[in-house]
Design a protein around this motif. Structure first.
Motif, mmCIF file in Angstrom:
data_model
loop_
_atom_site.group_PDB
_atom_site.id
_atom_site.type_symbol
_atom_site.label_atom_id
_atom_site.label_comp_id
_atom_site.label_asym_id
_atom_site.label_seq_id
_atom_site.Cartn_x
_atom_site.Cartn_y
_atom_site.Cartn_z
ATOM 1 N N SER A 150 0.796 -1.220 0.000
ATOM 2 C CA SER A 150 0.000 0.000 0.000
ATOM 3 C C SER A 150 0.834 1.278 0.000
ATOM 4 N N CYS A 151 2.155 1.141 0.105
ATOM 5 C CA CYS A 151 3.010 2.325 -0.014
ATOM 6 C C CYS A 151 2.947 2.862 -1.440
ATOM 7 N N PRO A 152 3.198 4.150 -1.628
ATOM 8 C CA PRO A 152 3.415 4.632 -2.996
ATOM 9 C C PRO A 152 4.552 3.833 -3.626
ATOM 10 N N PRO A 153 4.550 3.635 -4.937
ATOM 11 C CA PRO A 153 5.580 2.806 -5.563
ATOM 12 C C PRO A 153 6.982 3.374 -5.392
ATOM 13 N N LEU A 154 7.923 2.489 -5.132
ATOM 14 C CA LEU A 154 9.325 2.876 -4.977
ATOM 15 C C LEU A 154 9.902 3.254 -6.336
ATOM 16 N N ALA A 155 10.559 4.391 -6.403
ATOM 17 C CA ALA A 155 11.151 4.842 -7.670
ATOM 18 C C ALA A 155 12.364 4.003 -8.028
ATOM 19 N N SER A 156 12.579 3.808 -9.318
ATOM 20 C CA SER A 156 13.753 3.058 -9.787
ATOM 21 C C SER A 156 14.906 4.017 -10.069
ATOM 22 N N PHE A 157 15.022 5.036 -9.246
ATOM 23 C CA PHE A 157 16.120 5.994 -9.334
ATOM 24 C C PHE A 157 16.282 6.633 -7.964
ATOM 25 N N ALA A 158 17.359 7.358 -7.781
ATOM 26 C CA ALA A 158 17.585 8.078 -6.533
ATOM 27 C C ALA A 158 17.146 9.523 -6.679
ATOM 28 N N TYR A 159 16.911 10.177 -5.563
ATOM 29 C CA TYR A 159 16.531 11.589 -5.557
ATOM 30 C C TYR A 159 17.794 12.442 -5.513
ATOM 31 N N MET A 160 17.816 13.468 -6.356
ATOM 32 C CA MET A 160 18.999 14.308 -6.529
ATOM 33 C C MET A 160 18.674 15.754 -6.173
ATOM 34 N N PRO A 161 19.550 16.431 -5.446
ATOM 35 C CA PRO A 161 19.243 17.782 -4.977
ATOM 36 C C PRO A 161 18.965 18.785 -6.080
ATOM 37 N N ASP A 162 19.608 18.640 -7.232
ATOM 38 C CA ASP A 162 19.430 19.628 -8.294
ATOM 39 C C ASP A 162 18.106 19.485 -9.036
ATOM 40 N N LYS A 163 17.401 18.387 -8.833
ATOM 41 C CA LYS A 163 16.082 18.207 -9.462
ATOM 42 C C LYS A 163 15.071 17.645 -8.477
ATOM 43 N N LEU A 164 15.327 17.854 -7.196
ATOM 44 C CA LEU A 164 14.515 17.237 -6.152
ATOM 45 C C LEU A 164 13.072 17.720 -6.188
ATOM 46 N N ASP A 165 12.850 19.022 -6.341
ATOM 47 C CA ASP A 165 11.494 19.548 -6.323
ATOM 48 C C ASP A 165 10.654 18.936 -7.443
ATOM 49 N N ALA A 166 11.232 18.833 -8.632
ATOM 50 C CA ALA A 166 10.519 18.232 -9.762
ATOM 51 C C ALA A 166 10.262 16.751 -9.512
ATOM 52 N N GLN A 167 11.220 16.049 -8.916
ATOM 53 C CA GLN A 167 11.040 14.628 -8.616
ATOM 54 C C GLN A 167 9.930 14.420 -7.585
ATOM 55 N N LEU A 168 9.895 15.272 -6.563
ATOM 56 C CA LEU A 168 8.845 15.165 -5.542
ATOM 57 C C LEU A 168 7.472 15.408 -6.148
ATOM 58 N N ASP A 169 7.371 16.406 -7.003
ATOM 59 C CA ASP A 169 6.099 16.666 -7.681
ATOM 60 C C ASP A 169 5.694 15.480 -8.553
ATOM 61 N N GLU A 170 6.651 14.951 -9.303
ATOM 62 C CA GLU A 170 6.370 13.832 -10.203
ATOM 63 C C GLU A 170 5.846 12.615 -9.450
ATOM 64 N N ARG A 171 6.499 12.246 -8.365
ATOM 65 C CA ARG A 171 6.092 11.050 -7.629
ATOM 66 C C ARG A 171 4.769 11.270 -6.885
ATOM 67 N N THR A 172 4.533 12.498 -6.424
ATOM 68 C CA THR A 172 3.261 12.797 -5.761
ATOM 69 C C THR A 172 2.117 12.726 -6.762
ATOM 70 N N ARG A 173 2.316 13.303 -7.939
ATOM 71 C CA ARG A 173 1.290 13.218 -8.989
ATOM 72 C C ARG A 173 1.026 11.761 -9.382
#
Length: 241
Positions: A150-173
């Motif tokens: 029931s967790c949100p799906p685990l991403a097949s990549f790591a989170y990176m500081p230079d694109k973190l905000d976009a990654q957070l938005d993407e996974r939340t959407r």
């Protein structure tokens, strides 16, 4: 060929940690990216395979403990702690495999200590103290993954500081537009959402916002405000494959 290059990068990052005793957030994030690309598919983890041959996971977990955050920016720390949480969860599942659920291991979230950036902490402390309480960002709930179905799906990549905000938005959407995660019944004018929204209600209702208002902020197809809100039961079965 791409996976081989990722694994070579991971090996080089881990070798640096072994030789010099400490590593940087950048090195850990890059090594985590290589690991996730190699071992995560469709939000699922091959725990069985890792339990038989998980030397890269063991080394990566040690690298999380050896990371030096001195001088790191907020974005670097935030990305590091998200990645460290996901690595620690996978490591602990593999350490106790076979498990049907992380809850089968007593104290999985609130008793077992992990060395993260030189400090001992539980998964709950890492999630709440280092991430949620520090940054006040509810999107974190959709990127730290607790090894359950029931967790949100685990991403097949790591989170990176230079694109973190976009990654957070993407996974939340991704999570909030998933019909299995947000279950809309238009005939009954009802929507059932994850228990995450119940357990962490205050994170989603800041400034007087409703849970449904938060959800709609990321949805393509908005849910009418007059729909009844419910919470479906959390499936704690392991997110393995």
């Amino acid at each position: 060929m791409l996976i081989r290059r990722h694994l070579l990068l991971l090996y080089c990052q881990l070798l640096t940690t072994v030789l010099f005793g400490q590593t940087t957030p950048k090195a850990f994030n890059e090594a985590t990216d290589a690991f996730m690309k190699a071992h995560v598919d469709g939000g699922r983890v091959d725990y069985s395979r890792l339990s038989k041959s998980g030397a890269d996971l063991s080394a990566l977990y040690k690298q999380a403990g050896a990371t030096n955050l001195a001088g790191a920016s907020d974005a670097e720390k935030k990305a590091f702690y998200i990645n460290a949480y996901n690595v620690a969860v996978i490591h602990d599942v593999v350490q106790h495999f076979p498990l049907k659920s992380p809850l089968d291991q007593p104290g999985f979230f609130d008793k077992t200590k992990h060395r993260i950036a030189g400090q001992e902490m539980t998964l709950n402390q890492l999630e709440k103290d280092r991430l949620l309480n520090t940054y006040g960002d509810a999107r974190i709930h959709f990127v730290v993954v607790c090894a359950a179905v029931s967790c949100p799906p685990l991403a097949s990549f790591a989170y990176m500081p230079d694109k973190l905000d976009a990654q957070l938005d993407e996974r939340t959407r991704l999570a909030l537009n998933d019909p299995t995660f947000i279950q809309v019944n238009r005939g009954q004018k009802k929507v059932n959402v994850s228990k995450i929204f119940d357990w962490y209600k205050s994170d989603f209702t800041k400034g007087g916002q409703s849970i449904l208002g938060y959800v709609n902020g990321f949805r393509r197809e908005k849910i009418p405000n007059d729909y009844a809100l419910g919470f479906y039961e959390y499936n704690w079965n392991l997110n393995g494959r």
